[in-house]
Design a protein around this motif. Sequence first.
Motif, short mmCIF file in Angstrom:
data_model
loop_
_atom_site.label_atom_id
_atom_site.label_comp_id
_atom_site.label_asym_id
_atom_site.label_seq_id
_atom_site.Cartn_x
_atom_site.Cartn_y
_atom_site.Cartn_z
N ASP A 179 28.14 -87.76 35.67
CA ASP A 179 27.23 -88.76 36.27
C ASP A 179 27.84 -89.40 37.50
O ASP A 179 27.18 -89.52 38.54
N LYS A 180 29.09 -89.81 37.39
CA LYS A 180 29.73 -90.51 38.51
C LYS A 180 29.91 -89.58 39.71
O LYS A 180 29.72 -89.99 40.85
N LYS A 181 30.26 -88.33 39.46
CA LYS A 181 30.44 -87.40 40.58
C LYS A 181 29.09 -87.11 41.24
O LYS A 181 28.99 -87.04 42.46
N ARG A 182 28.05 -86.97 40.43
CA ARG A 182 26.71 -86.71 40.98
C ARG A 182 26.16 -87.92 41.73
O ARG A 182 25.27 -87.79 42.55
N GLU A 183 26.70 -89.11 41.42
CA GLU A 183 26.34 -90.33 42.18
C GLU A 183 27.03 -90.35 43.54
O GLU A 183 26.75 -91.22 44.36
N GLY A 184 28.00 -89.44 43.75
CA GLY A 184 28.65 -89.34 45.04
C GLY A 184 30.04 -89.95 45.13
O GLY A 184 30.61 -90.04 46.21
N HIS A 185 30.62 -90.34 44.02
CA HIS A 185 31.97 -90.91 44.02
C HIS A 185 33.02 -89.83 44.29
O HIS A 185 32.82 -88.66 43.92
N SER A 186 34.11 -90.21 44.90
CA SER A 186 35.22 -89.27 45.13
C SER A 186 35.92 -89.01 43.79
O SER A 186 35.76 -89.77 42.83
N TRP A 187 36.72 -87.94 43.75
CA TRP A 187 37.46 -87.63 42.52
C TRP A 187 38.41 -88.76 42.15
O TRP A 187 38.54 -89.10 40.96
N ASP A 188 39.06 -89.36 43.12
CA ASP A 188 39.97 -90.48 42.84
C ASP A 188 39.21 -91.65 42.23
O ASP A 188 39.68 -92.28 41.28
N ARG A 189 38.04 -91.92 42.77
CA ARG A 189 37.22 -93.04 42.26
C ARG A 189 36.72 -92.72 40.84
O ARG A 189 36.72 -93.58 39.97
N VAL A 190 36.31 -91.48 40.62
CA VAL A 190 35.85 -91.08 39.28
C VAL A 190 36.98 -91.27 38.27
O VAL A 190 36.78 -91.82 37.18
N ALA A 191 38.19 -90.82 38.63
CA ALA A 191 39.34 -90.97 37.74
C ALA A 191 39.62 -92.44 37.46
O ALA A 191 39.89 -92.82 36.31
N GLU A 192 39.52 -93.26 38.48
CA GLU A 192 39.74 -94.70 38.32
C GLU A 192 38.68 -95.31 37.39
O GLU A 192 39.01 -96.12 36.51
N LEU A 193 37.43 -94.90 37.56
CA LEU A 193 36.35 -95.41 36.71
C LEU A 193 36.52 -94.98 35.25
O LEU A 193 36.26 -95.75 34.33
N VAL A 194 36.98 -93.74 35.05
CA VAL A 194 37.24 -93.25 33.68
C VAL A 194 38.32 -94.11 33.03
O VAL A 194 38.20 -94.53 31.88
N LYS A 195 39.37 -94.37 33.78
CA LYS A 195 40.49 -95.17 33.26
C LYS A 195 40.01 -96.58 32.88
O LYS A 195 40.36 -97.11 31.83
N GLN A 196 39.16 -97.17 33.73
CA GLN A 196 38.64 -98.52 33.46
C GLN A 196 37.68 -98.53 32.27
O GLN A 196 37.77 -99.39 31.39
N GLU A 197 36.77 -97.57 32.26
CA GLU A 197 35.70 -97.55 31.26
C GLU A 197 36.21 -97.21 29.86
O GLU A 197 35.82 -97.82 28.88
N PHE A 198 37.09 -96.20 29.77
CA PHE A 198 37.50 -95.68 28.47
C PHE A 198 38.91 -96.06 28.07
O PHE A 198 39.35 -95.76 26.96
N LYS A 199 39.65 -96.70 28.98
CA LYS A 199 41.03 -97.12 28.69
C LYS A 199 41.90 -95.94 28.26
O LYS A 199 42.65 -96.00 27.30
N ILE A 200 41.74 -94.83 29.00
CA ILE A 200 42.53 -93.61 28.72
C ILE A 200 43.05 -93.07 30.05
O ILE A 200 42.59 -93.46 31.12
N GLU A 201 44.00 -92.18 29.93
CA GLU A 201 44.49 -91.49 31.12
C GLU A 201 43.41 -90.50 31.55
O GLU A 201 42.96 -89.69 30.74
N PRO A 202 42.96 -90.56 32.79
CA PRO A 202 41.84 -89.71 33.20
C PRO A 202 42.22 -88.23 33.27
O PRO A 202 43.39 -87.89 33.45
N PRO A 203 41.23 -87.36 33.15
CA PRO A 203 41.49 -85.93 33.28
C PRO A 203 41.83 -85.58 34.73
O PRO A 203 41.56 -86.35 35.64
#
Length: 154
Positions: free
Chosen positions: A15-39
Amino acid sequence: MPRTYPVEVRLFVVDKKREGHSWDRVAELVKQEFKIEPPGRRQMSKWVKTTDRSTINQALEQTANKELEAKKGQAIAMAMDDLLPRLWKARDAGDDIEYRGWSWFFGIQENVVGSKKFWQYLDKYRNERSGQPEYPPTPSPWGQESLGSQSEQK
């Protein structure tokens, strides 16, 4: 070997990538949202390339089946420990047994979503159904004599 991530994380990435976010931003959002180390980028890009509606449906179905199996025993225990005593008590008091069963069910639903949402959803449903034909009740597998209160049965 790549780490396996839950379906929710995969869908979030797509979803986040299809919204146009960069890979770095997607990784940052994953880390914030799920409190895990991003893929890693490679893993996330593979998800974006291979994820379509049928893939999502299949993953959600598998997740739902696993959760359903886990909840099955809990549901049976709840019915045995909470619902059945209520029904017996209602029967012994001459109350409407069917109402007591539905009251128990609605109480669970309200507890899950909260009172405000429960009433909003119920009102929305009633408004959507307004003016439409009534559904006939589904025949009980136990026969009509097993439903309702004792006073109705006399």
